[in-house]
Design a protein around this motif. Structure first.
Motif, PDB file in Angstrom:
ATOM      1  N   PHE A 282      -0.593  34.860  15.756  1.00 52.54           N
ATOM      2  CA  PHE A 282      -0.645  36.005  16.662  1.00 52.54           C
ATOM      3  C   PHE A 282      -0.242  37.283  15.934  1.00 52.54           C
ATOM      4  CE2 PHE A 282       1.121  38.937  19.786  1.00 52.54           C
ATOM      5  CZ  PHE A 282       0.150  38.928  20.780  1.00 52.54           C
ATOM      6  N   GLY A 283       0.840  37.226  15.170  1.00 51.39           N
ATOM      7  CA  GLY A 283       1.380  38.417  14.529  1.00 51.39           C
ATOM      8  C   GLY A 283       0.520  38.968  13.415  1.00 51.39           C
ATOM      9  N   SER A 284      -0.316  38.134  12.814  1.00 47.41           N
ATOM     10  CA  SER A 284      -1.212  38.606  11.755  1.00 47.41           C
ATOM     11  C   SER A 284      -2.584  39.015  12.261  1.00 47.41           C
ATOM     12  CB  SER A 284      -1.397  37.521  10.686  1.00 47.41           C
ATOM     13  OG  SER A 284      -0.387  37.559   9.729  1.00 47.41           O
ATOM     14  N   PHE A 285      -3.059  38.370  13.332  1.00 50.92           N
ATOM     15  CA  PHE A 285      -4.471  38.511  13.672  1.00 50.92           C
ATOM     16  C   PHE A 285      -4.769  39.215  14.987  1.00 50.92           C
ATOM     17  CE2 PHE A 285      -4.360  34.585  10.921  1.00 50.92           C
ATOM     18  CZ  PHE A 285      -4.819  35.245   9.774  1.00 50.92           C
ATOM     19  N   LEU A 286      -3.747  39.545  15.792  1.00 51.24           N
ATOM     20  CA  LEU A 286      -4.021  40.354  16.975  1.00 51.24           C
ATOM     21  C   LEU A 286      -4.640  41.680  16.555  1.00 51.24           C
ATOM     22  CD1 LEU A 286      -3.712  40.823  20.087  1.00 51.24           C
ATOM     23  CD2 LEU A 286      -1.569  42.005  19.528  1.00 51.24           C
TER      24      LEU A 286
END
Length: 490
Positions: A282-286
């Motif tokens: 989530f933290g890299s690809f949102l």
């Protein structure tokens, strides 16, 4: 513009100056393009320095009477604006998809944070409290008033255009200021002219809000260096933010800056690796990694490194990519070719420097594949630079001290996260990292309207949200009353 639907072809070809929609006339224009299809979806006027002057002058004229309005009037405008956003949720998320490449997940998250900030801002008119203080001088009374700063200039970015404009505009208006907003040229509708529509419908008085789209290279200095604003709220790169701060300071205006980040996701040997991977994905690809608070570096203890890389690679390789208007899409387009090419250059350079490309590394138009790079180190291009894309360099470490040292080896200090089932270990690492925000057993993309948001080092000055942004947008005035005769030494 009253009663027009919120679609790309709904007559956005106007400036909003001093409460009036102003035809483009002989001004230049900005083509608004869908970053997925690269089709032109709208045209907006390119504001001029004369437009900036007019907007600031109107703001200065309107601000005093707006500040004199009772708190329920100012709160009512913000509440009406919030209701407008709530009632047009689907239209606004569609606009965010078409103009900024926002997937449905990202668009909904952006609307949620924007609505939360507006709800918080509606309470500000009733929270602008002063204080009464005793004096060391007999018969003297001290009163400290809290007043609006005056006129606020806002320069907002393209990645979360609605929220990152609204988090400055709504509190500023609620606190009794007038605002001149310059949105990013990639997103002049959702970051600018849409806010004009919202607040016009909500009944904001003429002049209290003006929106001047334009290229930063043409009117950015006029916005930041103007003598009228008392506060300059800027969100964007560290390099441009430093320039804005310098220009604001020349006029003794307060720079409120939220700048770049190089955020770490620390995964200790005591982490629940599956949970850490969930946060890492989530933290890299949102929003394709296009967030100042996204994960830029994954720091993973050598004992769990292989497991983490394998799980992260598998998850990244299976993320749906493509058209952001498709509800299943997670990875949509990068905002433009310049950003895409920079991201891919960082990836290629990092591989040349010795990292292993586990997955991704290619693109389809402006859609960059989710990319995982193992065997990375802190000095490689995708790690030492804010890559601002769907790229996850994974760096091994061997001790808590090394993790802290690696995390702090950057000019930035915005956000971060630490995973450990041993909360004492997690807290020790979190305390050692030089950052304005850090999240234990989560990931760095967190923003709540009542909690201070901002960074350390070259990630910014000041704080948004809650009481913090109210402090930025107001000033205090000390009034003393000598109620008895005072004896002077001469």
């Amino acid at each position: 513009m009253m009663d027009l639907p919120l679609t790309p072809d709904s007559g956005w070809n106007s400036l909003y100056l001093a409460g009036e929609w102003t035809d483009p006339g002989d001004r230049g224009t900005i083509a608004v393009e869908n970053p997925y299809t690269r089709e032109k979806i709208a045209t907006v006027p390119a504001g001029t320095e004369a437009d900036v002057d007019r907007a600031y002058e109107a703001a200065a004229e309107a601000q005093r009477s707006w500040a004199d309005q009772p708190p329920q009037r100012r709160a009512g405008v913000v509440t009406a604006a919030l209701e407008f956003v709530r009632s047009h949720r689907e239209e606004i998320t569609d606009l965010l998809a078409l103009e900024s490449g926002s997937t449905q997940v990202k668009g909904e998250a952006e609307l949620q944070t924007a609505r939360g900030m507006m709800q918080q801002a509606a309470s500000y008119p009733f929270r602008m409290k002063g204080q009464h203080a005793e004096s060391v001088i007999p018969g003297k009374e001290h009163i400290v008033e809290r007043n609006p700063a005056g006129v606020v200039g806002v320069i907002s970015p393209w990645n979360f255009p609605l929220h990152l404009s609204m988090r400055a505009v709504a509190p500023a208006i609620a606190a009794g200021n007038a605002v001149v907003l310059k949105p990013a040229s990639n997103t002049p509708i959702t970051g600018g002219l849409l806010l004009a529509r919202i607040f016009e419908e909500a009944g904001v008085p003429e002049g209290v809000l003006s929106v001047v789209p334009g290229q930063g290279s043409e009117i950015g200095d006029a916005i930041a260096g103007h003598e009228i604003p008392r506060v300059l709220a800027f969100t964007g790169s560290t390099e441009i933010g430093q320039r804005v701060a310098t220009q604001a300071a020349e006029n003794c205006a307060l720079p409120a800056l939220e700048l770049g980040g190089n955020n770490v996701h620390v995964v200790t040997e005591n982490a629940d690796v599956g949970r850490a991977v969930d946060g890492g994905v989530f933290g890299s690809f949102l929003h394709q990694g296009q967030a100042c608070i996204s994960i830029n570096r994954h720091l993973v203890h050598e004992d769990v490194y292989d497991d983490y890389v394998g799980m992260l690679t598998d998850r990244a390789a299976n993320l749906p990519t493509g058209d952001p208007t498709d509800g299943d899409t997670i990875i949509g387009p990068i905002i433009d070719e310049t950003q895409r090419d920079q991201i891919l250059a960082y990836v290629d350079e990092t591989v040349d420097e010795g990292a292993t490309l586990e997955t991704g590394g290619d693109h389809d138009g402006l859609v960059v594949e989710p990319t995982v790079l193992s065997d990375a180190d802190n000095d490689m291009a995708a790690a030492c630079n804010e890559h601002f894309g769907p790229v996850a360099p994974v760096i091994p470490y061997s001790s808590d001290g090394e993790a802290i040292e690696l995390a702090n080896d950057t000019i930035h200090g915005l956000s971060g996260s630490v995973h450990s089932e041993d909360l004492e270990q997690a807290r020790t690492i979190a305390d050692g990292i030089e950052t304005g925000m850090i999240h234990i057993n989560d990931q760095p993309i967190n923003d709540e309207p009542h909690v201070p948001f901002g960074g350390m080092k070259q990630s910014g000055l000041g704080r948004y949200n809650g009481e913090s942004i109210l402090d930025e947008l107001t000033t205090t005035k000390w009034i003393s009353v000598q109620r008895e005769s005072r004896e002077y030494p001469f």
